[in-house]
Design a protein around this motif. Structure first.
Motif, PDB file in Angstrom:
ATOM      1  N   UNK A 112     -11.593  29.703  32.334  1.00 18.86           N
ATOM      2  CA  UNK A 112     -10.442  29.949  33.204  1.00 18.86           C
ATOM      3  C   UNK A 112     -10.657  29.327  34.579  1.00 18.86           C
ATOM      4  N   UNK A 113     -11.871  29.479  35.106  1.00 22.10           N
ATOM      5  CA  UNK A 113     -12.186  28.865  36.402  1.00 22.10           C
ATOM      6  C   UNK A 113     -12.088  27.342  36.289  1.00 22.10           C
ATOM      7  N   UNK A 114     -12.544  26.800  35.168  1.00 26.56           N
ATOM      8  CA  UNK A 114     -12.526  25.335  35.009  1.00 26.56           C
ATOM      9  C   UNK A 114     -11.099  24.806  34.891  1.00 26.56           C
ATOM     10  N   UNK A 115     -10.253  25.548  34.179  1.00 25.05           N
ATOM     11  CA  UNK A 115      -8.847  25.124  34.085  1.00 25.05           C
ATOM     12  C   UNK A 115      -8.180  25.174  35.459  1.00 25.05           C
ATOM     13  N   UNK A 116      -8.523  26.206  36.215  1.00 28.04           N
ATOM     14  CA  UNK A 116      -7.978  26.319  37.577  1.00 28.04           C
ATOM     15  C   UNK A 116      -8.461  25.147  38.424  1.00 28.04           C
ATOM     16  N   UNK A 137      -6.192  22.421  40.403  1.00 31.65           N
ATOM     17  CA  UNK A 137      -6.313  22.209  41.854  1.00 31.65           C
ATOM     18  C   UNK A 137      -6.615  20.754  42.181  1.00 31.65           C
ATOM     19  N   UNK A 138      -7.546  20.178  41.432  1.00 35.84           N
ATOM     20  CA  UNK A 138      -7.996  18.833  41.803  1.00 35.84           C
ATOM     21  C   UNK A 138      -7.043  17.749  41.293  1.00 35.84           C
ATOM     22  N   UNK A 139      -6.160  18.109  40.363  1.00 34.23           N
ATOM     23  CA  UNK A 139      -5.131  17.137  39.983  1.00 34.23           C
ATOM     24  C   UNK A 139      -3.887  17.308  40.855  1.00 34.23           C
ATOM     25  N   UNK A 140      -3.937  18.280  41.765  1.00 36.81           N
ATOM     26  CA  UNK A 140      -2.851  18.438  42.728  1.00 36.81           C
ATOM     27  C   UNK A 140      -1.680  19.266  42.225  1.00 36.81           C
ATOM     28  N   UNK A 188     -10.130  28.008  45.391  1.00 38.41           N
ATOM     29  CA  UNK A 188     -10.201  28.700  44.099  1.00 38.41           C
ATOM     30  C   UNK A 188     -10.958  30.000  44.278  1.00 38.41           C
ATOM     31  N   UNK A 189     -10.266  31.119  44.072  1.00 41.83           N
ATOM     32  CA  UNK A 189     -10.919  32.424  44.124  1.00 41.83           C
ATOM     33  C   UNK A 189     -11.214  32.875  42.702  1.00 41.83           C
ATOM     34  N   UNK A 190     -12.362  33.485  42.502  1.00 41.10           N
ATOM     35  CA  UNK A 190     -12.675  34.059  41.195  1.00 41.10           C
ATOM     36  C   UNK A 190     -13.099  35.510  41.399  1.00 41.10           C
ATOM     37  N   UNK A 191     -12.582  36.369  40.565  1.00 42.17           N
ATOM     38  CA  UNK A 191     -12.852  37.804  40.713  1.00 42.17           C
ATOM     39  C   UNK A 191     -14.326  38.111  40.454  1.00 42.17           C
ATOM     40  N   UNK A 192     -14.924  38.838  41.377  1.00 37.23           N
ATOM     41  CA  UNK A 192     -16.283  39.368  41.164  1.00 37.23           C
ATOM     42  C   UNK A 192     -16.177  40.888  41.068  1.00 37.23           C
ATOM     43  N   UNK A 193     -16.694  41.642  42.089  1.00 37.23           N
ATOM     44  CA  UNK A 193     -16.664  43.098  41.997  1.00 37.23           C
ATOM     45  C   UNK A 193     -15.372  43.708  42.525  1.00 37.23           C
TER      46      UNK A 193
END
Ligand SMILES: [Zn+2]
Length: 332
Positions: A87-91, A95-98, A274-279
């Motif tokens: 999911x992070x990689x798809x995000x 992002x990087x393709x604009x 890019x934010x990713x959920x932690x705690x």
């Protein structure tokens, strides 16, 4: 939601359930959903050992087991873990393709304590660690800023990038709790020296002091480093109502932190975030804090003034950071 963790773990599927309820109520149309795909073995092996990945896949044979004393797993945990990284990689791709300027990976299990060969602290794969390495390798970036505002130090993220200047790891955390790492003096090594910035927070610091630290310490760092991408290890366990928390951040505090990142980013060409959920273990505080972050990302006024009445405690932290990291020109 299929990563079931039993009755006692604070890191449980209801965390995502309340977030989805909040999204349905408060953001019925504003957001684009990016559908995750499982990360591939090759990509996971940029951080994790093949033996460890195999061990995660093997948990599919058990209804319930433990990868470490604090990291339970159920039969579909492996899939959730592969999807969390994916999911992070798809995000990252979006992002990087604009396609978008900011994304929030609402994933479980979290990642910043996941070591190359060991699950720890509810974390299985190092979601943002893998993502940062892909951004370097696939997209050819060479300046990535990771901001870790989870109340726990992201020991595994720090370790991954300790020798590298291509990834600057910035963490604020309470140091006298798990995993008890992240001292001021841990500043990186070799070519990575000064590219690890740790801000150990004091107990019960509130929004204003934490924002003061971020504004005065992170601002010159961003201006000097000029990141091409900002990754946020977005834990919400520094909230004043969190059962594991030690600081007194509020929902609005997390919104302000987000606004500050946008504002500082704007000085260096507005790199994607890019934010990713932690705690984040108080369900109400978790959903409410993420609401503030998303409100800020979707409709925040980048010019809005962030409150500034800090106390001497906040000022001491800025002074200390200026002393430890003289190269960034931190002012106090
Ligand atoms: Zn945490």
């Amino acid at each position: 939601m299929e990563h079931k963790t039993g009755l006692v773990s604070l890191e449980h599927p209801n965390r995502l359930k309340v977030i989805h309820q909040m999204l349905d109520t408060d953001f019925p149309n504003e957001l684009i959903t990016i559908k995750p795909e499982p990360a591939t073995m090759d990509v996971l092996e940029t951080v994790h050992t093949p033996v460890y990945i195999e061990k995660i896949l093997k948990t599919a044979d058990y209804d319930f087991t433990h990868l470490s004393p604090d990291t339970p797993a159920s039969a579909k945990t492996y899939l959730a873990a592969f999807l969390a990284v994916g999911g992070c990689l798809k995000a990252l791709d979006s992002l990087l393709s604009g396609d978008c300027q900011a994304a929030f990976a609402l994933v479980r299990p979290p990642g910043h304590h996941a070591l190359p060969d060991r699950a720890s602290g509810f974390c299985i794969f190092n979601n943002l660690g893998v993502t940062a390495l892909q951004a370097l390798k696939v997209y050819g970036l060479n300046r990535i800023l990771i901001v870790d505002w989870d109340i726990h130090h992201g020991n595994a993220l720090q370790r991954l990038f300790y020798d590298m200047k291509e990834v600057l790891y910035f963490s604020s955390h309470y140091v006298f709790t798990f995993p008890q790492t992240g001292a001021w003096e841990d500043t990186g090594r070799g070519p990575g020296l000064d590219y690890t910035v740790n801000i150990p927070l004091l107990k019960n610091l509130g929004d204003e002091d934490i924002l003061h630290c971020y504004r005065d310490i992170l601002s010159p760092i961003i201006t000097t480093y000029e990141p091409q991408l900002i990754l946020v290890a977005a834990g919400f366990d520094g909230h004043r109502d969190d059962p594991l928390g030690r600081t007194d951040l509020t929902e609005q505090g997390y919104g302000w932190l987000t606004q500050l990142l946008m504002k500082l980013g704007a000085k260096v060409g507005s790199p994607p975030i890019l934010l990713a959920l932690e705690g984040g273990y108080n369900l109400k505080a978790l959903a409410g804090s993420i609401r503030e972050v998303l409100m800020t990302l979707t409709s925040g006024d980048p010019e809005a003034e962030i409150p500034n009445p800090y106390t001497p405690q906040g000022e001491e932290l800025v002074k200390k950071a200026a002393k430890i990291h003289p190269g960034y020109g931190i002012q106090y």
